[in-house]
Each structure stands twice: as C-alpha cells, then as structure tokens.
Scaffold this active site. Sequence first.
Site, short mmCIF file in Angstrom:
data_model
loop_
_atom_site.label_atom_id
_atom_site.label_comp_id
_atom_site.label_asym_id
_atom_site.label_seq_id
_atom_site.Cartn_x
_atom_site.Cartn_y
_atom_site.Cartn_z
N ASN A 1 80.74 -73.36 10.88
CA ASN A 1 80.18 -73.38 12.27
C ASN A 1 81.27 -73.42 13.41
OD1 ASN A 1 80.51 -76.18 13.30
ND2 ASN A 1 79.07 -76.58 11.50
N ASP B 44 74.11 -78.50 6.81
CA ASP B 44 72.99 -78.93 6.13
C ASP B 44 72.78 -78.29 4.79
OD1 ASP B 44 72.10 -80.41 8.48
OD2 ASP B 44 71.34 -78.74 9.50
N LYS C 114 65.33 -87.81 15.52
CA LYS C 114 66.72 -87.90 14.79
C LYS C 114 66.82 -89.64 14.67
CE LYS C 114 68.40 -83.48 14.88
NZ LYS C 114 69.00 -82.44 15.47
N LYS D 269 66.90 -91.38 11.27
CA LYS D 269 68.22 -91.55 10.30
C LYS D 269 68.61 -92.94 10.80
CE LYS D 269 69.61 -86.68 10.96
NZ LYS D 269 70.85 -86.01 10.55
N LYS E 291 86.85 -64.31 -6.70
CA LYS E 291 86.46 -63.47 -5.53
C LYS E 291 85.22 -62.72 -5.92
CE LYS E 291 88.05 -60.09 -1.94
NZ LYS E 291 88.63 -58.72 -1.89
N PHE F 47 74.89 -87.55 16.77
CA PHE F 47 74.93 -86.64 17.79
C PHE F 47 73.78 -85.49 17.36
CE2 PHE F 47 78.34 -86.37 20.50
CZ PHE F 47 78.99 -87.52 20.14
#
Length: 393
Positions: free
Chosen positions: A208, A276, A334, A338, A286, A320
């Site tokens: 990301n 995730d 969250k 968590k 490959k 975060f």
Amino acid sequence: MKRKTVVVGVTGGIAAFKTCQLVSDLGKMNFYVHVIMTKNACEFIAPLTFETLSHNRVSVDTFDKNYLYDVNHISLAKKCDVFIIAPCSANVIGKIANGICDDMLTTTFMATTCPKIICPAMNTAMLENVIVQDNIERLKKYGIQIVESISGLLACLDVGKGKLADSDVIIESINDAMICDKYLKDKNILITAGATVEKIDPVRYISNHSTGKMGVAIATCAKRLGANVTLICNTNEKVDPNINRIDVKSASEMYENVKKEFDKCDYLIMAAAVADYTIENISINKLKKNDDDLALKLSRTIDILKYCGENKKHQKIIGFAMESENLIDNAKSKLSKKNCDLIVANNINDKGAGFATNTNLVTFVGKDEVISHELMSKIDVGYKIFEYIKEKE
Ligand code: CTP
C-alpha cells in the site's frame, strides 16, 4: 509558539563551510540563529556569509565597540535555548574542558545555562590524541552533549574519523536538546511504521502507499522525550540511530517481531499500514503470463493490534484508523474490537492528511472522549499522542 534561539559557535576548521548549510537549515526551520565565530574561523569563512544566512550580526570580538548592547556575551547567553559549537576544534574543546574563556565564543559558552552541544571535527590523529579524548570525556561529565564526528576522506586527504557530523544529525541533536522535560525516561515504547509487503512471486508483491512518515515521526518524538524506542518498520525515511530499528517486510514478520517485543514495552503504537490479506501460495518461480485472467488466493493475516489488545497486561495500546467515511464510528468500533486505549483516526480524503505528507489531520478517539485536532505536522501529532498518554497516567 515562541521562536527558539540557537547560538551557533564556529571555530577554525575546514568543516566550517558545512556550518553554512546548518545555519541556513536552522533558519528555515524557524529558529532564531545567532552565530559567534572565533578569529581563526574567520580565516575559513567570512562573517558576512553567516550574517546573510542567519539575518543577524556575527559576533567575533568580545570588546567590539560597535555592538548593540543586546548582543554582548551575557545577553546572548541568556536568550539562547541551545548552544552548539560546530565544528569544534581541539583547541576550543581543550579551552572549554579547562574553563578557559578568552574570546567571545568561550565566554558566552561559559555564561550560558541552556543545553550545550559540541560537534568535534579535526584530523583523525588529533581526535584520537589522548589529551583531546580526555577533554571530550570531561565535557561529557559536565553534561555537554557530544555529536560524534564521522569517518571518511578528510580535507587533509587522510581517511579516518574526524569529519563533522551530517547537518540532519546535528539538527536532531538540537531538537532533542530543546526538550528539557524528558517525561518518557525509562519507558519502553514499541512503534510500527510503514507498509507491509506481501510477496506474490520473486518479482511481484502487494502493498500500500504508506511511507512510514507518521510512525517514524512518533518514534522521533518518543526518543526526544527520553524513551527507549523500538521501531519495527518498512520505510525509506531516515531513522535516528538512537532508535532501535528492526526492518521487516511482511505482515507475518511484523507480527513475529511485535510479539517478541510486546512483553517488555509500556506502550505499543501501531502506526504501520499492515496488510489485512496475504498471498496464500507464494510462487517460488516467477509467474508467467498467458492469455487467461489470473486469480490470486488471499488469506487473512493476523491482526497484530487485536492480538496485543487481547494479551495486554500493563501495556497501553494505541492504534490507527485511516477511513474514507464514518470516521468516528469506525474508530470507536476499532477501539473496542481491538481493546485499545486510543485510536488515532484520520480521513484519507482530508487535505494534508494522506500518505507521504509531512502533516496530518487527526481525531483522537479514546474510551471517554473524542478530540479533534487541527492540521499539524506529523511530529506535532506525535507530541499530542504522548501528551494524551501523560494526562491519562
Ligand atoms: N493492524 C494490525 N494488524 C493487521 C491489520 C491492521 O495490527 N493485520 C492495525 C494497524 O496498524 C492500525 C489498525 O490495526 O493500527 C487499523 O485497523 P484495521 O481494522 O485493520 O483498519 P483497516 O486495515 O483500514 O481495515 P478495515 O477498515 O477494513 O477494518
């Protein structure tokens, strides 16, 4: 916030040319900079150079009759927040270590009570001379911080230690010294930063856009506040050498390392953008394309934050949440799912709050409160997190 004053002492050495960059950088960071040069330093660089870069008159002579009253050595000593000498020659190290004040630089240095930093730079043999080493040890004993010189090709063409430390290292030592209340001293803080990387084959991966800037900024704040900091990360950002850095790539590597460090930490701050999902079967070779579409099977990674939330004892946990809608509700969910003590939430669509920026626009979602902050630097977000923690202690 009041502009802080840095007095920069410059002594006679070829590294004085690097101090021009340092003074310029400090000015751009909005410090009020005042340069004091020794007479020998003026043989290497003209005072005019520093006057132009610092926008202040350069002091050389203690008895210069043309000086304004408020730049005499006592008033400079009083208004200075940090006093740094870069480069500092063997001669000036020796003078200070032995209490000799015979010019503007050494008298002002002696008269100031603010944090003091010395950046030695000289020929390797001079630096390694036991007399110089003894003097440096003496300075350390007096509470003066030393920014070690680095190794490389010296101006005299010798190769060895003695080069002036890099400007960013010196600036970090100044930022560190500005913070007198080291309220995180003896705390162990574990921070994660950056994007994880999930391999598809030896060539490709899924990741990301996280750069790690936020996590590195938090780690820098924690270090400046006196904590023992461990940073588990995947980042190209510069990390201070006083931070214990552990490089990882995949979510599972990050999990293994966080698990190992978690028991000994007082605070965990999960700023990393952890994948995730991971690739179920990483191809050893490959993957070759053909005309068909390709389906990759993804499986869930371990939720590190959740694991730590479920297994915490004395630790406080900060997570975060980067959202594009329902910021507060998602952050609250969250926080409870968590078992966190705080969620730092931001909206990816807000200007100045995305990836790779130096700023962030965050909302703190705690058990009993929601606090919206203004747009601020990522460093200031770090300080806000630790202020919040301090208030809750
Ligand atoms: N996190 C983690 N382990 C994961 C995934 C995320 O520890 N495998 C942490 C992140 O470091 C961050 C927080 O969990 O502190 C983000 O929560 P998460 O629910 O994973 O947010 P998203 O990944 O954005 O997922 P979603 O909004 O789809 O629930």
